[in-house]
Design an enzyme around this catalytic site. Structure first.
Site, PDB file in Angstrom:
ATOM      1  N   VAL A 219     -15.218  -3.514   6.403  1.00 41.54           N
ATOM      2  CA  VAL A 219     -15.547  -4.813   5.815  1.00 41.54           C
ATOM      3  C   VAL A 219     -14.282  -5.493   5.298  1.00 41.54           C
ATOM      4  O   VAL A 219     -14.050  -6.687   5.534  1.00 41.54           O
ATOM      5  CB  VAL A 219     -16.585  -4.643   4.687  1.00 41.54           C
ATOM      6  N   GLU A 258       4.309  -4.744   1.065  1.00 40.46           N
ATOM      7  CA  GLU A 258       5.087  -3.891   0.155  1.00 40.46           C
ATOM      8  C   GLU A 258       4.504  -2.509   0.302  1.00 40.46           C
ATOM      9  O   GLU A 258       3.366  -2.256  -0.091  1.00 40.46           O
ATOM     10  CB  GLU A 258       5.020  -4.407  -1.287  1.00 40.46           C
ATOM     11  N   CYS A 292       5.284   3.537  -6.097  1.00 40.46           N
ATOM     12  CA  CYS A 292       6.007   3.506  -4.822  1.00 40.46           C
ATOM     13  C   CYS A 292       7.518   3.501  -5.018  1.00 40.46           C
ATOM     14  O   CYS A 292       8.259   3.942  -4.140  1.00 40.46           O
ATOM     15  CB  CYS A 292       5.571   2.291  -4.008  1.00 40.46           C
TER      16      CYS A 292
END
Length: 487
Positions: A219, A258, A292
């Protein structure tokens, strides 16, 4: 703990449930227990949000009325400040983020970033006069105009959701775009709360900002293929980033990515090894290593390797893993059982590759999703533990044989997001940093994370920049206009 109203989607100015009434549980990762339920958005909900955003961009004056955007963004900033304490409590409960981070990426910095980009909007020159020239002998006055991209699908991860939600939504709205925000299904509530504040405390027109919370990847993927969406702004794993880029290719959408990181903390032979190793171990523990840009490779002089391992291990042991609601917590739980099992699989892989645990190396057997802060020794940079993003409180210590070798190791990675260099000489540290192929790098303890500083990566860490003027301009197109020059 006081939680906000139940999570709802925001579609075309209305706070709504899923169109079929379905929901899914929101879990506290520190306990594994349900704290609420989120609407399980349907394809019809995504369709409605995209249609509303398209209509708002095409048929209202949001994209052209700078004063309206300024007023509305200031209203949102004020609402976030007013709602700060419950918002922070919700973040700790839903994300498992330790409270100390609320003064940084958890809440205060992203809210300051919204104020910063609003101020930028107030002073930004959307038109530049290039003056008169005579290309092909025709005297012409040229103007470069910056205009909003259009409808933006903002897809955000679970690790620092408010930071990343606002780093996308703030600049996109300031630029004049309309937005459909799709948060990760592990952390839908903080995004839904942002939608509630927009609906109840701002004059942002219906359809300009929408929030949908589907759990299904299929979805959510509709946002990447719908031709009415002009841009996809995604933060998350490199694997998913590749899939989004491929999905957006048939309609040639603008794509901001990113993605992952495996950043190296380089310690040169004239640095304070104990201080640098301790600081890197501390950083690797923050929010259970779920960042990250966290430095997860500690690259140290070979002759000081054992000392660095010992200091890093002692630091992690002193930090431990604690309830994120504890004021002294640095390392909380990982986000989910899936993530806990993924990190545990890497720990078993470390043993298979010949690594040893200087500390940690195990799942913590208690309610919630917990991993011991872990230091791994005995592996080189070719190991999977040194090459792949783990997203847990795991630090790999790697020896180097001088500055050139340290640079080689740092750059021997598919990623290029962040890093650090420590040296007794600032000039030496800067010279090494200049050779590292990453989008951000800290030199001798400098801090790059700030609303006015662009953030993003080289190589497979992504495309484009978030925050700063560069982050704002990601949401703009460039148009050159030429007219006859008049005497």
């Amino acid at each position: 703990m006081s939680l906000p109203p139940p999570a709802q989607q925001l579609i075309d100015g209305k706070l709504v449930a899923a169109s079929d009434g379905a929901t899914y549980p929101i879990l506290n990762p520190a306990t594994g227990r349900e704290i609420g339920r989120a609407p399980d958005g349907t394809a019809a909900d995504v369709e409605g949000a995209v249609a509303a955003a398209r209509r708002a961009f095409d048929e209202t004056d949001w994209s052209t009325d700078t004063e309206l955007r300024l007023r509305c963004l200031r209203q949102l900033h004020a609402a976030l400040l007013e709602d700060a304490d419950p918002f922070k409590e919700l973040t700790t409960a839903e994300v498992g983020m330790p409270g100390f981070m609320m003064g940084a990426a958890g809440f205060d910095v992203p809210v300051e970033g919204l104020r910063w980009v609003t101020d930028l909007l107030g002073s930004y020159e959307f038109e530049t006069d290039l003056g008169v020239a005579a290309p092909m002998g025709i005297a012409s006055r040229r103007t470069v105009r910056r205009e909003p991209v259009g409808v933006v699908a903002a897809i955000s991860p679970w690790n620092v959701p408010t930071q990343i939600n606002l780093a996308k939504v703030g600049p996109a709205l300031a630029a004049g775009c309309t937005v459909v925000l799709k948060p990760a299904p592990d952390t839908p509530w903080v995004a839904a709360e942002l939608g509630r504040l927009v609906a109840e405390h701002t004059d942002i027109p219906a359809g300009v900002f929408n929030v949908v919370t589907p759990r299904s990847n299929e979805v959510a993927a509709l946002l990447t293929t719908d031709p009415r969406v002009d841009m996809v702004s995604f933060t998350g794993s490199t694997q998913v980033g590749r899939a989004i880029m491929a999905a957006a290719a048939p309609t040639l959408k603008k794509v901001f990515l990113e993605l992952g990181g495996k950043s190296a903390a380089i310690v040169l032979d004239d640095a304070d090894i104990a201080s640098a190793a301790g600081a890197t171990a501390f950083t690797a523990c923050i929010h259970a290593g779920q960042g990250c840009a966290i430095t997860t490779r500690l690259v140290v002089p070979r002759e000081r390797y054992d000392e660095a391992v010992q200091v890093a291990a002692a630091t992690m042991e002193s930090i431990g893993a604690k309830d994120p609601a504890d004021p002294g917590a640095i390392c909380g739980p990982v986000i989910s059982a899936v993530q806990r099992d993924r990190v545990e699989a890497y720990l078993r892989l470390a043993e298979e590759e010949g690594g040893t645990f200087a500390t940690g190396g195990q799942v913590i057997d208690q309610d919630g999703f917990w991993i011991q802060p872990t230091v791994i020794a005995g592996l080189d940079n070719s190991s999977r533990l040194a090459q792949e993003e783990i997203f847990g409180p795991v630090l790999v210590v790697i020896p180097h044989d001088g500055d050139d070798d340290a640079v080689r190791i740092a750059n021997d990675s598919a990623y290029g997001l962040s890093g650090s260099v420590e040296s007794g000489s600032l000039e030496r540290a800067k010279a090494v940093a200049a050779r590292i192929r990453t989008g951000t790098i800290a030199v001798n303890g400098g801090v790059w994370f700030s609303p006015d500083a662009p953030f993003g990566g080289y190589k497979q860490s992504g495309i484009g920049r978030e925050m700063g003027v560069a982050g704002f301009e990601e949401y703009l197109e460039t148009k050159t206009i030429a007219e006859p020059a008049r005497g």
